[in-house]
Design a protein around this motif. Structure first.
Motif, short mmCIF file in Angstrom:
data_model
loop_
_atom_site.label_atom_id
_atom_site.label_comp_id
_atom_site.label_asym_id
_atom_site.label_seq_id
_atom_site.Cartn_x
_atom_site.Cartn_y
_atom_site.Cartn_z
N ALA A 1 44.08 6.59 45.23
CA ALA A 1 43.68 5.33 44.62
C ALA A 1 44.21 5.17 43.21
N LEU B 1 47.14 2.55 41.89
CA LEU B 1 46.88 1.57 40.84
C LEU B 1 47.85 1.73 39.67
N LEU C 1 37.17 4.77 39.38
CA LEU C 1 37.94 3.67 39.97
C LEU C 1 37.71 2.38 39.19
N GLY C 2 36.51 2.20 38.67
CA GLY C 2 36.25 1.03 37.81
C GLY C 2 37.10 1.08 36.56
N LEU D 1 40.69 0.32 37.66
CA LEU D 1 40.85 -1.11 37.95
C LEU D 1 40.78 -1.94 36.67
N TYR E 1 44.05 -1.50 34.88
CA TYR E 1 45.07 -2.31 35.54
C TYR E 1 44.93 -3.78 35.18
N ALA E 2 43.70 -4.30 35.23
CA ALA E 2 43.46 -5.71 34.92
C ALA E 2 43.82 -6.01 33.47
#
Length: 195
Positions: free
Chosen positions: A15, A19, A129-130, A133, A136-137
């Motif tokens: 994951a 990402l 993972l948060g 993410l 990435y955002a």
């Protein structure tokens, strides 16, 4: 004795690697070849699991880690024009994510504990993972396609509007890399004196 769950190591690395590869591709303005990125992320995840196998401790050496990272990037960017530049960007983003996790550990008062928990995949998945993410955002929002331009290609162009023409010096390909933050559409930038 530390217990390592290989399935967690594989899934977590899959994951996060995916990402990071996706963020690299987006930041560089590349067409998204999700299958190739997933395959490269799978290679990285398998390497991460192999590090914990009996008799494979040598894979944890920094030179082996670097070689594995380069192999992942070469698989992901093998058809791109500047694969080494993309590889460097991937490593920079990986380091930035590691720095973000270290900062979170410092804020929590135990950076060593968090880093060892991440290494053994013994960390809250939603948190990691948060964070990946969110990272990435943030990169996508703030630096959208910032690494796409090769730099240094200055040329002359003529702009015609309403029957009037003007010769100006331009940076080649700027219209394809600069995007409106609201619409995401390509935009052109022109000095007011040239306009």
């Amino acid at each position: 004795m530390t217990v390592v769950y290989l399935d967690r190591v594989v899934l977590l690395n899959l994951a996060v690697d995916y990402l990071l590869l996706l963020a690299t591709a987006r930041l560089a303005g590349l067409p998204l070849r999700r299958g190739r990125l997933a395959l490269a992320a799978a290679l990285g995840a398998l390497y991460a699991a192999a590090v914990f196998l009996p008799g494979c401790r040598m894979l944890a050496h920094p030179a082996c880690r670097l070689a594995a990272g380069v192999a992942v990037c070469r698989l992901a960017w093998r058809r791109e024009r500047r694969p080494w530049r993309l590889t460097a960007l991937f490593f920079l983003l990986s380091g930035a994510l590691a720095g973000l996790l270290l900062a979170a550990g410092l804020a929590a008062g135990s950076p060593g504990a968090i880093l060892s928990r991440v290494y053994y995949a013994d960390i809250s998945w939603p948190v990691l993972l948060g964070a990946a993410l969110g990272f990435y955002a943030l990169l996508h929002l703030v630096f959208r396609q910032a690494a796409r331009h090769g730099g240094g290609e200055i040329m002359d162009a003529t702009i015609s509007i309403g029957g009037q023409s003007r010769a100006v010096r331009v940076l080649h390909d700027t219209g394809n890399t600069l995007r409106s933050p609201v619409t995401g559409q390509p935009v052109l930038v022109l000095e007011q004196t040239s306009l």
